[in-house]
Design a protein around this motif. Structure first.
Motif, mmCIF file in Angstrom:
data_model
loop_
_atom_site.group_PDB
_atom_site.id
_atom_site.type_symbol
_atom_site.label_atom_id
_atom_site.label_comp_id
_atom_site.label_asym_id
_atom_site.label_seq_id
_atom_site.Cartn_x
_atom_site.Cartn_y
_atom_site.Cartn_z
ATOM 1 N N ALA A 190 12.291 -20.964 14.327
ATOM 2 C CA ALA A 190 12.977 -20.094 14.149
ATOM 3 C C ALA A 190 13.745 -18.938 15.421
ATOM 4 O O ALA A 190 14.337 -18.007 15.201
ATOM 5 N N GLU A 191 13.083 -19.537 16.381
ATOM 6 C CA GLU A 191 14.508 -18.713 17.538
ATOM 7 C C GLU A 191 15.530 -19.447 18.402
ATOM 8 O O GLU A 191 16.323 -18.480 18.904
ATOM 9 N N GLY A 192 15.720 -20.106 17.380
ATOM 10 C CA GLY A 192 16.856 -21.084 17.749
ATOM 11 C C GLY A 192 17.066 -21.240 19.266
ATOM 12 O O GLY A 192 18.062 -21.344 19.896
ATOM 13 N N LYS A 193 15.561 -21.451 20.639
ATOM 14 C CA LYS A 193 15.902 -21.757 21.047
ATOM 15 C C LYS A 193 14.453 -22.589 21.541
ATOM 16 O O LYS A 193 13.443 -23.363 20.771
ATOM 17 N N THR A 194 14.457 -22.707 23.387
ATOM 18 C CA THR A 194 13.146 -23.342 23.208
ATOM 19 C C THR A 194 12.228 -23.296 24.584
ATOM 20 O O THR A 194 13.329 -22.778 25.715
ATOM 21 N N THR A 195 11.204 -23.112 25.575
ATOM 22 C CA THR A 195 11.151 -22.796 26.181
ATOM 23 C C THR A 195 10.216 -23.813 27.033
ATOM 24 O O THR A 195 9.611 -24.827 26.386
ATOM 25 N N ARG A 196 10.327 -24.490 28.061
ATOM 26 C CA ARG A 196 9.206 -25.480 28.842
ATOM 27 C C ARG A 196 7.565 -25.689 28.493
ATOM 28 O O ARG A 196 7.570 -26.659 27.909
ATOM 29 N N SER A 197 7.644 -25.223 28.386
ATOM 30 C CA SER A 197 6.342 -24.275 27.659
ATOM 31 C C SER A 197 6.106 -25.313 26.517
ATOM 32 O O SER A 197 5.188 -26.344 26.314
ATOM 33 N N TRP A 198 7.039 -24.401 25.265
ATOM 34 C CA TRP A 198 7.121 -24.832 23.944
ATOM 35 C C TRP A 198 7.214 -27.026 24.415
ATOM 36 O O TRP A 198 6.661 -27.283 23.961
ATOM 37 N N SER A 199 7.743 -26.977 24.827
ATOM 38 C CA SER A 199 8.218 -28.340 24.571
ATOM 39 C C SER A 199 6.953 -29.850 25.169
ATOM 40 O O SER A 199 7.327 -30.341 25.174
ATOM 41 N N ASN A 200 6.813 -29.059 26.254
ATOM 42 C CA ASN A 200 5.486 -29.440 27.330
ATOM 43 C C ASN A 200 4.120 -29.461 26.119
ATOM 44 O O ASN A 200 3.424 -30.618 25.430
ATOM 45 N N SER A 201 4.342 -28.608 25.354
ATOM 46 C CA SER A 201 3.409 -28.659 24.298
ATOM 47 C C SER A 201 3.665 -29.261 23.131
ATOM 48 O O SER A 201 2.289 -30.020 22.583
ATOM 49 N N ILE A 202 4.996 -29.402 22.930
ATOM 50 C CA ILE A 202 5.470 -30.603 21.492
ATOM 51 C C ILE A 202 5.218 -32.037 22.185
ATOM 52 O O ILE A 202 4.680 -33.001 21.053
ATOM 53 N N LEU A 203 5.224 -32.342 23.237
ATOM 54 C CA LEU A 203 5.109 -33.426 23.799
ATOM 55 C C LEU A 203 3.705 -33.341 24.024
ATOM 56 O O LEU A 203 2.672 -34.593 23.463
ATOM 57 N N ASN A 204 2.872 -33.405 24.246
ATOM 58 C CA ASN A 204 1.442 -32.932 24.518
ATOM 59 C C ASN A 204 1.156 -33.338 22.826
ATOM 60 O O ASN A 204 0.091 -34.161 22.883
ATOM 61 N N SER A 205 1.133 -32.759 22.566
ATOM 62 C CA SER A 205 0.561 -33.008 21.252
ATOM 63 C C SER A 205 0.864 -34.105 20.091
ATOM 64 O O SER A 205 -0.089 -34.862 19.959
ATOM 65 N N ALA A 206 1.895 -34.457 20.066
ATOM 66 C CA ALA A 206 1.909 -35.692 19.798
ATOM 67 C C ALA A 206 1.683 -36.729 21.120
ATOM 68 O O ALA A 206 1.250 -37.183 19.970
ATOM 69 N N GLU A 207 1.553 -36.464 21.961
ATOM 70 C CA GLU A 207 0.745 -37.550 23.021
ATOM 71 C C GLU A 207 -0.685 -37.317 22.020
ATOM 72 O O GLU A 207 -1.314 -39.092 22.159
ATOM 73 N N GLN A 208 -1.171 -36.055 22.451
ATOM 74 C CA GLN A 208 -2.380 -37.001 21.841
ATOM 75 C C GLN A 208 -2.747 -37.351 20.527
ATOM 76 O O GLN A 208 -3.486 -38.036 20.602
ATOM 77 N N ILE A 209 -2.053 -36.878 20.033
ATOM 78 C CA ILE A 209 -2.483 -37.688 18.797
ATOM 79 C C ILE A 209 -1.992 -39.300 18.188
ATOM 80 O O ILE A 209 -3.330 -39.654 17.894
ATOM 81 N N ASN A 210 -0.807 -39.654 18.527
ATOM 82 C CA ASN A 210 -1.073 -41.062 18.710
ATOM 83 C C ASN A 210 -1.582 -41.352 19.959
ATOM 84 O O ASN A 210 -2.271 -42.656 19.631
ATOM 85 N N ARG A 211 -1.863 -40.819 20.770
ATOM 86 C CA ARG A 211 -3.601 -41.454 21.728
ATOM 87 C C ARG A 211 -5.118 -41.334 20.477
ATOM 88 O O ARG A 211 -5.842 -42.666 20.715
#
Length: 143
Positions: free
Chosen positions: A54-75
């Motif tokens: 929606a915002e056409g951008k990302t932040t390190r925090s958002w990217s980290n949250s996406i990565l962390n969520s995917a890792e936790q789901i997979n774990r």
């Protein structure tokens, strides 16, 4: 905890059919707990994917949250001893579909400082199915 006490009583009394029923209940409770945790992390994953789009951008925090969520789901989804996964791709797709409305609601509160309603935010997203597919791709590579 009550189930374990009942299980012990059933085994010691020789009521193995009752013991097996309790084991089935415990297995179902465990699976439901895993799926609920996966759902919670999926809401967070989608929230940040929606904000990125929606915002056409990302932040390190958002990217980290996406990565962390995917890792936790997979774990959480990985069966440790027997191998395999609790939720296969089709179940993950259902969870993504179910998690999208609350993720959108939360994204509307956060994106651009809460400036948009859910409907407005949806219009800012190029493709709803692309976001859902992106989420599934982050998880499917492990299932």
């Amino acid at each position: 905890m009550e189930e374990l006490i009942e299980l012990r009583k059933s085994i010691t009394s020789g009521d193995y059919s009752k013991a097996l029923e309790i084991v089935d209940q415990l297995e179902e409770m465990s699976l439901e707990d895993k799926l609920n945790k996966i759902y919670s992390y999926t809401v967070i994953l989608l929230l940040h994917l929606i904000k990125q789009e929606a915002e056409g951008k990302t932040t390190r925090s958002w990217s980290n949250s996406i990565l962390n969520s995917a890792e936790q789901i997979n774990r959480i989804n990985k069966r440790r001893k027997s191998g395999g996964y609790y939720a296969k791709a089709e179940v993950l797709q259902e969870i993504i579909d179910d998690a999208f409305p609350p993720a959108l609601r939360n994204a509307a509160l956060e994106a651009s400082g809460g400036a948009y309603q859910e409907e407005e935010l949806l219009k800012m997203i190029s493709s709803l199915s692309d976001i859902k597919q992106k989420a599934l791709n982050l998880l499917e590579s492990k299932t």
